[in-house]
Scaffold this active site. Sequence first.
Site, mmCIF file in Angstrom:
data_model
loop_
_atom_site.group_PDB
_atom_site.id
_atom_site.type_symbol
_atom_site.label_atom_id
_atom_site.label_comp_id
_atom_site.label_asym_id
_atom_site.label_seq_id
_atom_site.Cartn_x
_atom_site.Cartn_y
_atom_site.Cartn_z
ATOM 1 N N LYS A 66 4.433 -45.518 -37.520
ATOM 2 C CA LYS A 66 4.620 -44.900 -36.203
ATOM 3 C C LYS A 66 5.360 -45.829 -35.242
ATOM 4 C CE LYS A 66 0.395 -42.146 -36.731
ATOM 5 N NZ LYS A 66 -1.022 -41.986 -36.311
ATOM 6 N N VAL A 258 -4.362 -46.684 -42.318
ATOM 7 C CA VAL A 258 -5.527 -46.475 -43.182
ATOM 8 C C VAL A 258 -5.272 -46.924 -44.619
ATOM 9 C CG1 VAL A 258 -6.531 -44.618 -41.800
ATOM 10 C CG2 VAL A 258 -4.926 -44.061 -43.639
#
Length: 304
Positions: A66, A258
């Site tokens: 991101k 994650v």
Amino acid sequence: MNYQEIISEIYDDLKSTEDSGQVASIIPELAKIDPDQFGVYLTTADNREFGIGEWGTKFSIQSITKVFALSLAYQLVGDRLWKRVDVEPSGSPFNSLVQLETNNGIPRNPFMNAGALVVCDILMGQFENPAEHFLSFIREVASSTGISYSETIANSEKATGYRNIALCNYLKSFGNLENDPDQVLDFYFNICSIEMSCQELSNAFLFLVNDDFRTSENRQVLNMSQAKRVNAIMQTCGFYDESGEFAFRVGLPGKSGVGGGIIAVHPDKYCIAVWSPKLNKKGNSYRGMKFLELFTTKTASSIF
């Protein structure tokens, strides 16, 4: 400062203690990796490099991507970006829908899943083939042609991405997506599936460390003002509802994923990538968080 000695000492200490985290369960494919892998790589502003453990092993960078998406969109559209996504900490989990209702479809920041989906939509409006261009961008900033998407991981995310599907359609209902939600989701799942090593990640984030950074094609990624703002968002929003804890214990701008990766940046000094797949209760690498806390303590290199 002897960075190799410091990272080796911390690495050995953490390897000898219990790693009480759990591998990511929300993406089935990520649960298949060896949970005991642990790598660290540090690159300084003057291009010295230090590594320990599985620093050359590729892993799914997930939400770390991101930062790349935000930086590319910011490079292309400038401050118009902030009309569609805010820069405020959320205090909520990465996949929360709650604040979209009260904020009329404007995500709180570009690192929440909703914000990243809006950034993906912006990028899709800039390129005929956004996935191809985005991958070329990352390869250029990392000076590595061996970086690729993982079709297996992208499909695994797509098969279980019900909340992201809801987020995307909710954004569309507020008029904050210009493209078809299914196409935005495909692009989003792909960019999250990118696989990189700690070395590649550390090198790729030098544009947020060094004001004079140029890519392998001799291009500037962001100007000084833009880089400062991206670092600020990483500092306040890079770990979702654990961002305050990371600032308190580590004291650097950073971003987690994650897949177990964490990148942390000390402007004008270094960037450091840590990867350990087991996650704490907030979804951040258990060993990664501990390593970086010990590292900034031993080196006295927090920005505060």
